[in-house]
Design a protein around this motif. Structure first.
Motif, PDB file in Angstrom:
ATOM      1  N   VAL A 215      14.952   9.340  50.472  1.00 37.48           N
ATOM      2  CA  VAL A 215      14.116   9.506  51.599  1.00 37.48           C
ATOM      3  C   VAL A 215      15.099   9.158  52.714  1.00 37.48           C
ATOM      4  N   GLU A 216      15.398   8.013  52.830  1.00 37.69           N
ATOM      5  CA  GLU A 216      16.437   7.326  53.736  1.00 37.69           C
ATOM      6  C   GLU A 216      17.751   7.796  53.821  1.00 37.69           C
ATOM      7  N   ASP A 217      18.422   8.280  52.579  1.00 40.54           N
ATOM      8  CA  ASP A 217      19.791   8.969  52.624  1.00 40.54           C
ATOM      9  C   ASP A 217      19.659  10.242  53.011  1.00 40.54           C
ATOM     10  N   THR A 218      18.510  11.046  52.836  1.00 37.56           N
ATOM     11  CA  THR A 218      18.450  12.318  53.323  1.00 37.56           C
ATOM     12  C   THR A 218      18.196  12.242  54.771  1.00 37.56           C
ATOM     13  N   ARG A 219      17.324  11.272  55.286  1.00 35.49           N
ATOM     14  CA  ARG A 219      17.186  11.173  56.767  1.00 35.49           C
ATOM     15  C   ARG A 219      18.393  11.000  57.513  1.00 35.49           C
ATOM     16  N   ALA A 220      19.311  10.197  57.036  1.00 35.04           N
ATOM     17  CA  ALA A 220      20.483   9.882  57.717  1.00 35.04           C
ATOM     18  C   ALA A 220      21.608  11.091  57.816  1.00 35.04           C
ATOM     19  N   ALA A 221      21.333  11.921  56.702  1.00 32.53           N
ATOM     20  CA  ALA A 221      22.111  12.977  56.633  1.00 32.53           C
ATOM     21  C   ALA A 221      21.639  14.060  57.725  1.00 32.53           C
ATOM     22  N   ALA A 222      20.295  14.148  57.473  1.00 31.68           N
ATOM     23  CA  ALA A 222      19.567  14.959  58.528  1.00 31.68           C
ATOM     24  C   ALA A 222      20.080  14.968  59.987  1.00 31.68           C
ATOM     25  N   LEU A 223      19.938  13.453  60.208  1.00 32.24           N
ATOM     26  CA  LEU A 223      20.388  13.214  61.873  1.00 32.24           C
ATOM     27  C   LEU A 223      21.833  13.541  62.238  1.00 32.24           C
ATOM     28  N   ASP A 224      22.655  13.310  61.114  1.00 30.88           N
ATOM     29  CA  ASP A 224      24.106  13.690  61.264  1.00 30.88           C
ATOM     30  C   ASP A 224      24.145  15.132  61.379  1.00 30.88           C
ATOM     31  N   PHE A 225      23.492  15.866  60.422  1.00 29.12           N
ATOM     32  CA  PHE A 225      23.513  17.487  60.533  1.00 29.12           C
ATOM     33  C   PHE A 225      22.637  17.736  61.825  1.00 29.12           C
ATOM     34  N   ARG A 226      21.661  17.323  62.453  1.00 26.59           N
ATOM     35  CA  ARG A 226      21.182  17.599  63.644  1.00 26.59           C
ATOM     36  C   ARG A 226      22.137  17.466  64.765  1.00 26.59           C
ATOM     37  N   ARG A 227      22.808  16.344  64.896  1.00 23.49           N
ATOM     38  CA  ARG A 227      23.778  16.096  65.971  1.00 23.49           C
ATOM     39  C   ARG A 227      24.953  17.518  65.781  1.00 23.49           C
ATOM     40  N   HIS A 228      25.299  17.676  64.603  1.00 26.76           N
ATOM     41  CA  HIS A 228      26.278  18.762  64.570  1.00 26.76           C
ATOM     42  C   HIS A 228      25.670  20.256  65.011  1.00 26.76           C
ATOM     43  N   MET A 229      24.557  20.365  64.615  1.00 29.36           N
ATOM     44  CA  MET A 229      24.090  21.805  64.998  1.00 29.36           C
ATOM     45  C   MET A 229      23.867  21.785  66.490  1.00 29.36           C
ATOM     46  N   LEU A 230      23.483  20.790  67.210  1.00 28.34           N
ATOM     47  CA  LEU A 230      23.086  20.757  68.618  1.00 28.34           C
ATOM     48  C   LEU A 230      24.443  21.074  69.411  1.00 28.34           C
ATOM     49  N   ALA A 231      25.613  20.283  68.848  1.00 27.41           N
ATOM     50  CA  ALA A 231      26.641  20.347  69.392  1.00 27.41           C
ATOM     51  C   ALA A 231      27.514  21.574  69.340  1.00 27.41           C
ATOM     52  N   GLY A 232      26.714  22.778  68.492  1.00 29.47           N
ATOM     53  CA  GLY A 232      27.625  23.893  68.392  1.00 29.47           C
ATOM     54  C   GLY A 232      26.557  25.145  69.448  1.00 29.47           C
TER      55      GLY A 232
END
Length: 348
Positions: free
Chosen positions: A20-37
């Motif tokens: 859960v926590e590994d996926t949450r951390a990756a999801a935060l990173d992906f969220r930042r990536h999407m919002l920057a695009g």
């Protein structure tokens, strides 16, 4: 389509909470990536049909009035998305349910056959068909490039893509589907068969089916993220808009399911506190509830807080729980109902 690698290996830890926590951390990173695009050109939701769904599935173990009330209402919607790609503007239909044929899904067929028609007519409301929505907004059937569903429960895509010599109503459309979902839909166990429309993908030209693995970016501002659990090939649709990242999914049937501590659904907040859960899964088939739990945490993290009410994540259930006077205690604390972003481009 371009692969998304943020979630590679995030579910490999031996412990479940570690996943859960590994996926949450990756999801935060992906969220930042999407919002920057970039954002999509256009996004809008449209009502298709309101129907009944068992509370024991939609609010798994959490709804306290289940003995008094077996059912609840869900509002199925179509989403129209337009986005830019190196090959030009593309038009995608998310969750284009053929509800005229979807009623043949074995579970719902039995329900109709054992319920008096006058009751069914009062509990089911048909708002529009997919072709009617397209005509209303000025799109031609030939303007649709792709269709996709978070998973293929209850879906019959033959009318859209053509089958066994019958012409396609959406002649240029291709189905975007996770490879596992496509394979499983054609080789089902009895428990899964109860929720898939009979012959719903039979006879379709395989050239009209684009299978993908993992998670992929489709173009500017739109991604398909593999979120297994509800089904092996379940994926969520992530769309970047001026209202943030919308995440479309049926892992949960209400935004309340992603923030149960704030829920006004009878018993949900109490249940969530008692067992310490972050989410309430939509569990009609229970293919893998552990993965589904992780996927819902993944989804709500990608979505981030809603601009409408920051206590809730910016989730948009593809079939959203809606209150009904006959079903007590089913008024959620938050409903999306409708969203629109940008302006529709009518090709040609």
């Amino acid at each position: 389509m371009h692969p998304i690698t943020h979630f590679d290996g995030t579910r490999n830890a031996p412990g479940q909470q570690a996943r859960v926590e590994d996926t949450r951390a990756a999801a935060l990173d992906f969220r930042r990536h999407m919002l920057a695009g970039p954002r999509v050109r256009y996004f809008e939701s449209f009502d298709l049909i309101k129907l009944i769904y068992p509370a024991r599935y939609g609010l798994r173990n959490a709804y306290s009035a289940e003995r008094l009330n077996e059912y609840l209402h869900i509002h199925n919607r179509l989403f129209v998305v337009q986005y830019d790609t190196p090959d030009g503007l593309k038009t995608l239909l998310v969750s284009p349910s053929d509800h005229e044929r979807g009623g043949e899904t074995p579970f719902f067929r039995r329900l109709q056959d054992t319920t008096p028609k006058f009751i069914v007519d009062r509990l089911v409301t048909r708002y529009a068909s997919v072709p009617e929505v397209l005509a209303r907004i000025g799109l031609r059937n030939a303007d649709i490039d792709y269709i996709t569903y978070d998973h293929l429960h209850t879906q019959d895509v033959r009318r859209w893509l053509g089958s066994d010599g019958q012409p396609a109503l959406l002649p240029n459309a291709k189905l975007l589907v996770h490879r596992r979902e496509w394979a499983n839909a054609q080789d089902l166990s009895p428990y899964q068969r109860d929720w898939y429309c009979p012959h719903g993908v039979a006879g379709i030209d395989t050239n009209k089916v684009l299978c993908f693995d993992g998670s992929v970016m489709l173009g500017d501002g739109v991604a398909l993220v593999h979120t297994p659990g509800h089904t092996e090939g379940n994926h969520s649709i992530v769309v970047n808009t001026d209202e943030g990242l919308w995440v479309i999914s049926e892992n949960g049937i209400s935004v309340d399911a992603y923030a149960p501590q704030h829920s006004t659904l009878w018993g949900v907040a109490k249940y969530a506190k008692a067992i310490g859960t972050e989410v309430i899964i939509n569990g009609n088939t229970l293919e893998n509830s552990v993965d589904q739990y992780i996927s819902m945490v993944q989804e709500l993290t990608i979505a981030g807080p809603s601009q409408r009410d920051p206590r809730y994540p910016n989730m948009f259930p593809s079939s959203e729980l809606t209150p009904f006077w006959l079903f007590p205690g089913t008024r959620p604390g938050f409903q999306v109902k409708h969203a629109v972003h940008g302006r529709l481009t009518r090709p040609g």
